[in-house]
Design a protein around this motif. Sequence first.
Motif, PDB file in Angstrom:
ATOM      1  N   MET A   1       0.848  -1.194   0.000  1.00  0.00           N
ATOM      2  CA  MET A   1       0.000   0.000   0.000  1.00  0.00           C
ATOM      3  C   MET A   1       0.880   1.239   0.000  1.00  0.00           C
ATOM      4  O   MET A   1       1.854   1.332   0.737  1.00  0.00           O
ATOM      5  N   GLY A   2       0.573   2.220  -0.861  1.00  0.00           N
ATOM      6  CA  GLY A   2       1.385   3.410  -0.978  1.00  0.00           C
ATOM      7  C   GLY A   2       1.192   4.364   0.180  1.00  0.00           C
ATOM      8  O   GLY A   2       0.276   4.239   0.994  1.00  0.00           O
ATOM      9  N   ILE A   3       2.090   5.335   0.245  1.00  0.00           N
ATOM     10  CA  ILE A   3       2.052   6.348   1.291  1.00  0.00           C
ATOM     11  C   ILE A   3       1.308   7.561   0.753  1.00  0.00           C
ATOM     12  O   ILE A   3       1.577   8.030  -0.360  1.00  0.00           O
ATOM     13  N   PHE A   4       0.386   8.081   1.542  1.00  0.00           N
ATOM     14  CA  PHE A   4      -0.374   9.251   1.120  1.00  0.00           C
ATOM     15  C   PHE A   4       0.528  10.485   1.126  1.00  0.00           C
ATOM     16  O   PHE A   4       1.273  10.727   2.077  1.00  0.00           O
ATOM     17  N   SER A   5       0.450  11.271   0.054  1.00  0.00           N
ATOM     18  CA  SER A   5       1.272  12.472  -0.091  1.00  0.00           C
ATOM     19  C   SER A   5       0.368  13.699  -0.117  1.00  0.00           C
ATOM     20  O   SER A   5      -0.273  13.983  -1.141  1.00  0.00           O
ATOM     21  N   PRO A   6       0.277  14.447   0.972  1.00  0.00           N
ATOM     22  CA  PRO A   6      -0.568  15.655   0.981  1.00  0.00           C
ATOM     23  C   PRO A   6      -0.117  16.713  -0.023  1.00  0.00           C
ATOM     24  O   PRO A   6      -0.955  17.416  -0.598  1.00  0.00           O
ATOM     25  N   ILE A   7       1.191  16.834  -0.250  1.00  0.00           N
ATOM     26  CA  ILE A   7       1.679  17.831  -1.210  1.00  0.00           C
ATOM     27  C   ILE A   7       1.242  17.467  -2.624  1.00  0.00           C
ATOM     28  O   ILE A   7       0.806  18.324  -3.408  1.00  0.00           O
ATOM     29  N   SER A   8       1.321  16.191  -2.973  1.00  0.00           N
ATOM     30  CA  SER A   8       0.888  15.768  -4.307  1.00  0.00           C
ATOM     31  C   SER A   8      -0.623  15.890  -4.469  1.00  0.00           C
ATOM     32  O   SER A   8      -1.113  16.139  -5.574  1.00  0.00           O
TER      33      SER A   8
END
Length: 602
Positions: A1-8
Amino acid sequence: MGIFSPISATYGVRVDQLLETADDYRRYHSKLNRKLQGLRHRCQVVTKDTRKYSSKEKYSKFDNTEYDHKNKLYGVLVLLHAERDLSLVERLKLRARQRGKFKTSEKRVLRTRLRRAVQTTERLVNLTKNEGQWVTRMQYLIYRKLVHVEYLAHGNLSKNKDSKTISKELSLCFAALSHLRQSNLISETTFDFLQGTYEYTLKQHAGNILSTAELKNFVVTKVGEAHETDDELAKLLFSNGYKIELQDIKRDDTGSLEKIQWRAFTARIHDLQVENFIQEAQSIVIKNISSFDDKLSKWQQALERQEERIENHEAQEEEEEEEFDGVESSENDQILLAFIKYNMLFTSILRDNYLFNQLWNQWTKLGTSMPSKLTKYKEIERIVNNLLKYLQDIMELPGVYSDDNLLAQLQLCRIHFKLTLSSGCLASIYQSKGEYMKSLALHLDAHKQLSASLRDVGDLNEIIVPSDILSQRKINCLQHLIKTGWTSVLALAQYEKRLAEREQNKYEPSLIERLDFGSVKPEMIKLDNMFPLRPKLGPVPSKPTLFDLAFNYISYETTDEQKQNEAITTEQSAASFPDEKERAQTQQESNKKRGFLGIFSR
């Protein structure tokens, strides 16, 4: 499972969607509203009882415990609430930039939204304080600091900004973003976008910073100071591999730019800051759309500094006696100013040309959907209008309008973009709508304009403007596009013209009708118009005339005959009916009640 990126999920989306105008941010604001509606339902924070909303609302009541154990989407929900406020702020800023100033109501809304965004991000940081992924936690902190900088720079309307806090927050953000980029945790386009957006603000509030090396050293110093004051973002940086490395900022005199050579003009650079800005602008390598913005910001800084120098000289009424190659100092400054404007405008043209090429590739891949074509046409038209405006500004610069060769090539560039829009896009739309004559007219007009412009330019072996904007290959492609366009629509346009002529001549007299007017010439004979086939209209009276014409031929009965006929009619009617008593008795008997089935009667 990927890591959530708030900046992206915020700034990365802005980069991907090429948000540049106020309308773009309006659509982005609407998309965020739809996303928030879905997230509220997913997180079950919708309050349907609007009468007692304050007592039953759920949005302000969840905390970090629910974020840690129940649903991570609570953080995304709060993040997008702040992003929605920032999208409105960007829209207001772009409107004010087009107008030249802020309205009073816009200032009030901007200040309110930025204050609300700061409060929302404060809650976001508290909500995610136990986040296990350091990447996600770091990006939440970066986003919070960027929002704080926006409020200090634009929400605070006082002239004296808090430069110390702004430079500190931006330094930490730059260091964290650079560390994430080196670890391939955010995309290069997003990193370049953020760096290009806030680098000028950092230099403006950081003090006397001239070179990129000095800026990097300033950032490293601020990160070290923040680590000593137990800043959470600085701690995360150092705990995940960030190292302090100061660069050598000794000035290399051998590589200094003392003078510039532009066309037939030569000018010396007297201001050290202008020289540094020009060097940095020329050293930027174009990789993507954000590289153009970085380069444009450097030219803009050089332009502002050079204009400030000229204004100071004019205000103090100082006239330098020193000359360089026979050019006075005031003329030297004006030549340098024109050189900077020339390069800045061409950087803008190259950036919009990059966008134009992307939109043109998307246009060529479109299907037959008319709404999609119209939407894409409007986007291309906006970019083409910007390009035409920039090219016209260059043509009006001193030293350009007197150069016939350069002026002719710039005019050819204008013709190229204009005809690509009209012949490549608009003519195709007319052809799709069945208006073939209009489409053919656009192709023929494009061919005529291009031929005239090529005659004015002459030989294209020596092209002065950048090859990305004008080249022999681009001209050949445009000629092929025009020729292919009119070839595909020529037969259909002729058929449409014939139908239009036939419709215009539908009231022309037929051959049989012409015989009544005199001789018939051979050119009047048409096989499709031999006999009159259309109906003829004639006058019709509003009242019938039959009664008036037959009046003398109709005989009427006399008065005596009428009375005799009435008497005979009365006697016949009396004889045909019984007396009234008999009729009443008959009616009474018929109405007499009888028993059941006529058996039991009284």
